[in-house]
Design a protein around this motif. Sequence first.
Motif, PDB file in Angstrom:
ATOM      1  N   ILE A 305       0.830  -1.203   0.000  1.00 16.46           N
ATOM      2  CA  ILE A 305       0.000   0.000   0.000  1.00 16.46           C
ATOM      3  C   ILE A 305       0.863   1.250   0.000  1.00 16.46           C
ATOM      4  O   ILE A 305       0.551   2.239  -0.681  1.00 16.46           O
ATOM      5  CB  ILE A 305      -0.965  -0.028   1.196  1.00 16.46           C
ATOM      6  CG1 ILE A 305      -1.998  -1.142   0.991  1.00 16.46           C
ATOM      7  CG2 ILE A 305      -1.651   1.318   1.389  1.00 16.46           C
ATOM      8  CD1 ILE A 305      -2.917  -1.364   2.170  1.00 16.46           C
ATOM      9  N   SER A 306       1.980   1.227   0.713  1.00 12.95           N
ATOM     10  CA  SER A 306       2.888   2.375   0.714  1.00 12.95           C
ATOM     11  C   SER A 306       3.463   2.620  -0.676  1.00 12.95           C
ATOM     12  O   SER A 306       3.585   3.773  -1.123  1.00 12.95           O
ATOM     13  CB  SER A 306       4.012   2.163   1.724  1.00 12.95           C
ATOM     14  OG  SER A 306       3.504   2.113   3.046  1.00 12.95           O
ATOM     15  N   ALA A 307       3.810   1.544  -1.365  1.00 10.25           N
ATOM     16  CA  ALA A 307       4.324   1.687  -2.729  1.00 10.25           C
ATOM     17  C   ALA A 307       3.248   2.255  -3.648  1.00 10.25           C
ATOM     18  O   ALA A 307       3.536   3.092  -4.527  1.00 10.25           O
ATOM     19  CB  ALA A 307       4.817   0.333  -3.242  1.00 10.25           C
ATOM     20  N   TYR A 308       2.018   1.802  -3.451  1.00 12.40           N
ATOM     21  CA  TYR A 308       0.914   2.317  -4.275  1.00 12.40           C
ATOM     22  C   TYR A 308       0.691   3.799  -3.988  1.00 12.40           C
ATOM     23  O   TYR A 308       0.482   4.601  -4.912  1.00 12.40           O
ATOM     24  CB  TYR A 308      -0.347   1.510  -3.978  1.00 12.40           C
ATOM     25  CG  TYR A 308      -1.529   1.856  -4.858  1.00 12.40           C
ATOM     26  CD1 TYR A 308      -1.489   1.629  -6.223  1.00 12.40           C
ATOM     27  CD2 TYR A 308      -2.685   2.419  -4.319  1.00 12.40           C
ATOM     28  CE1 TYR A 308      -2.578   1.936  -7.032  1.00 12.40           C
ATOM     29  CE2 TYR A 308      -3.777   2.726  -5.110  1.00 12.40           C
ATOM     30  CZ  TYR A 308      -3.713   2.488  -6.474  1.00 12.40           C
ATOM     31  OH  TYR A 308      -4.781   2.798  -7.273  1.00 12.40           O
ATOM     32  N   ARG A 309       0.772   4.165  -2.723  1.00 11.44           N
ATOM     33  CA  ARG A 309       0.628   5.588  -2.357  1.00 11.44           C
ATOM     34  C   ARG A 309       1.709   6.417  -3.035  1.00 11.44           C
ATOM     35  O   ARG A 309       1.437   7.484  -3.591  1.00 11.44           O
ATOM     36  CB  ARG A 309       0.729   5.719  -0.839  1.00 11.44           C
ATOM     37  CG  ARG A 309       0.491   7.130  -0.308  1.00 11.44           C
ATOM     38  CD  ARG A 309       1.018   7.275   1.099  1.00 11.44           C
ATOM     39  NE  ARG A 309       2.486   7.278   1.106  1.00 11.44           N
ATOM     40  CZ  ARG A 309       3.241   6.846   2.100  1.00 11.44           C
ATOM     41  NH1 ARG A 309       2.689   6.323   3.188  1.00 11.44           N
ATOM     42  NH2 ARG A 309       4.560   6.911   2.017  1.00 11.44           N
ATOM     43  N   ASP A 310       2.943   5.912  -3.001  1.00  9.40           N
ATOM     44  CA  ASP A 310       4.037   6.642  -3.646  1.00  9.40           C
ATOM     45  C   ASP A 310       3.802   6.772  -5.143  1.00  9.40           C
ATOM     46  O   ASP A 310       4.110   7.817  -5.745  1.00  9.40           O
ATOM     47  CB  ASP A 310       5.369   5.936  -3.382  1.00  9.40           C
ATOM     48  CG  ASP A 310       5.805   6.017  -1.918  1.00  9.40           C
ATOM     49  OD1 ASP A 310       5.296   6.905  -1.200  1.00  9.40           O
ATOM     50  OD2 ASP A 310       6.634   5.181  -1.502  1.00  9.40           O
ATOM     51  N   SER A 311       3.261   5.720  -5.769  1.00 12.83           N
ATOM     52  CA  SER A 311       3.026   5.760  -7.215  1.00 12.83           C
ATOM     53  C   SER A 311       1.993   6.818  -7.589  1.00 12.83           C
ATOM     54  O   SER A 311       1.985   7.308  -8.727  1.00 12.83           O
ATOM     55  CB  SER A 311       2.576   4.390  -7.718  1.00 12.83           C
ATOM     56  OG  SER A 311       1.228   4.113  -7.329  1.00 12.83           O
ATOM     57  N   LEU A 312       1.135   7.153  -6.633  1.00 13.78           N
ATOM     58  CA  LEU A 312       0.120   8.180  -6.864  1.00 13.78           C
ATOM     59  C   LEU A 312       0.633   9.583  -6.527  1.00 13.78           C
ATOM     60  O   LEU A 312      -0.087  10.566  -6.716  1.00 13.78           O
ATOM     61  CB  LEU A 312      -1.124   7.889  -6.021  1.00 13.78           C
ATOM     62  CG  LEU A 312      -1.874   6.594  -6.350  1.00 13.78           C
ATOM     63  CD1 LEU A 312      -2.960   6.325  -5.299  1.00 13.78           C
ATOM     64  CD2 LEU A 312      -2.486   6.653  -7.746  1.00 13.78           C
ATOM     65  N   GLY A 313       1.855   9.667  -6.007  1.00 14.05           N
ATOM     66  CA  GLY A 313       2.418  10.958  -5.640  1.00 14.05           C
ATOM     67  C   GLY A 313       1.826  11.534  -4.380  1.00 14.05           C
ATOM     68  O   GLY A 313       1.794  12.763  -4.209  1.00 14.05           O
ATOM     69  N   LEU A 314       1.371  10.660  -3.472  1.00  5.18           N
ATOM     70  CA  LEU A 314       0.728  11.105  -2.236  1.00  5.18           C
ATOM     71  C   LEU A 314       1.714  10.980  -1.081  1.00  5.18           C
ATOM     72  O   LEU A 314       2.459  10.005  -0.978  1.00  5.18           O
ATOM     73  CB  LEU A 314      -0.528  10.281  -1.965  1.00  5.18           C
ATOM     74  CG  LEU A 314      -1.586  10.309  -3.076  1.00  5.18           C
ATOM     75  CD1 LEU A 314      -2.708   9.324  -2.762  1.00  5.18           C
ATOM     76  CD2 LEU A 314      -2.142  11.722  -3.250  1.00  5.18           C
ATOM     77  N   ALA A 315       1.685  11.948  -0.161  1.00  7.14           N
ATOM     78  CA  ALA A 315       2.693  12.013   0.889  1.00  7.14           C
ATOM     79  C   ALA A 315       2.347  11.177   2.109  1.00  7.14           C
ATOM     80  O   ALA A 315       3.240  10.638   2.772  1.00  7.14           O
ATOM     81  CB  ALA A 315       2.912  13.468   1.289  1.00  7.14           C
ATOM     82  N   THR A 316       1.060  11.087   2.478  1.00  7.78           N
ATOM     83  CA  THR A 316       0.678  10.461   3.738  1.00  7.78           C
ATOM     84  C   THR A 316      -0.486   9.504   3.527  1.00  7.78           C
ATOM     85  O   THR A 316      -1.173   9.535   2.491  1.00  7.78           O
ATOM     86  CB  THR A 316       0.253  11.512   4.781  1.00  7.78           C
ATOM     87  OG1 THR A 316      -0.987  12.098   4.363  1.00  7.78           O
ATOM     88  CG2 THR A 316       1.318  12.604   4.928  1.00  7.78           C
TER      89      THR A 316
END
Length: 530
Positions: A305-316
Amino acid sequence: MIPRPGLFSDLSGSYELSSGATVSGDLLDAVRLALPMLDLRPGDSGEIDVRRDPALGEEAYRLTTGSRGVEIAAGGPAGAFYAAQSLHQLLPDASYRLAGGGSWPVPGVRIEDAPRFGWRGLHFDVARHFFPKREVLRLVDLMAMHKLNRLHLHLVDDQGWRVESKAYPLLHEVSSHRPRTAVGHHRDPVTYEEIPHGGYYTLDDLAEIGAYARARNVTVVPEIDVPGHASAILAAYPALGATGERYDVLDRWGISPAILSPLPPTVEFLTTIFDELIGALGETPYVHIGGDEVVLDHWAASAEISAYRDSLGLATVNDLQGWFLRRLADALAERGTRTVVWDEAFVSGGLRQDTLVMPWRGMGVGRRAAAAGHDVVATPVFPLYFDYAEAASADEPLAIGEAITVADVAAFRPAPEEWTDEERAHVVGVQAQLWTERVPDARTVDYRLWPRACALAEVAWSGTAADGFEGRLERHLGRLDAIGVEYRPLAGPHPWQRRRPHRPGVVRVDAVLERIDAMTHDAESTRPSM
């Protein structure tokens, strides 16, 4: 009358209205539906004449009664329906009984009326305790009588899933029941009633509920609460969770760490569920997606999920929650449906601008949402959570806390005077909530809702409870008696209503409000650490 009309004038003369009377005009179906005991017959020249007036709003009406009969002018079917409800309140209490036939005097009056708010709602939690279709339909009738027009059905929570799914059948086969239920006050040691509890509405049931409500000018607002409150969903489909572990349908109350994954398969699952709900209910202008009390720890701990968040350009993870809810809102918008959320979702940020916000934690966060341009439905714990007791007394049935009185509800102002005009313009309505952790049956539903919902109806229709409300309420209780509503008497419960007494003073509303204020005075205080 409750709610009190905007203009009410006594006129000379009266009229004797009998069963089998004739009704004429272009909105007669709405009037016949609102007055079933009269068995009204269509005619060219009716004793009740109802006409459309394009100068009036859809829910507005004029009602004139006198020696020549009854004349109604309305902006649309809803206005004609509400005019007929007001006409009914001019008749004796006996007219509310099911016995057919009869003749009743109608005093001469002139009424001009229109609602202050477009959203006049009741929330009904059928997830914690299930209530069969007949109870939902009865509630719709009582809402219509009081000119309430939004039924918010809380269909999903940790303790149960309450709707059939053809696409994901384990939801109603597995997630709709639990083996036992916690009983007692939440501060007491947990004890259980070792009796299975459950139930769900078929899609055909939902279609019937939706059509029945629409005919009575009530819009059903279904809620699928995500991404938290997900134990019941993950009991059936654990792969949709953030960890993949299986949960049991929760048998106690409180907040669970169970959370759905924000990954694409979950979005696909939920959009399929939305399609089933909208297809069953028919016209569905609003869907509530929750967003409250979300424990984001499992998202933060998941490498995927953290990797997916990063792929979306989201910080938190809070940004990810906002993205997830917006993605669902976009899907609903594509289906012509507007999204509603609890206020935590607004605090997380990233919502579509057309998302409606329900500030349950208080009108402070509601004001922030309104200032940000979101429409707001006023839903604060005090005084609109009807699972709180009506008095600080050991005679009251078990409740989450104490005390919210009829007078408290009547004194509420959904659009506070201290707000700016622009902020007040974003308050589109008001809604009371009935959470059912401690509401196990239909008799308790009656006790909790009425007569506090009468005060809600007046505030929602008029913007404030008018002078003389207390006296009009005492008069109105005779109508509830005739219908068979087991309301809480103004002087306190009947002996047979004193079930499962709680300990007075365990949880007071002021203590709850202090805790909520600490949660909401600063938006950043609600953001979990990474």
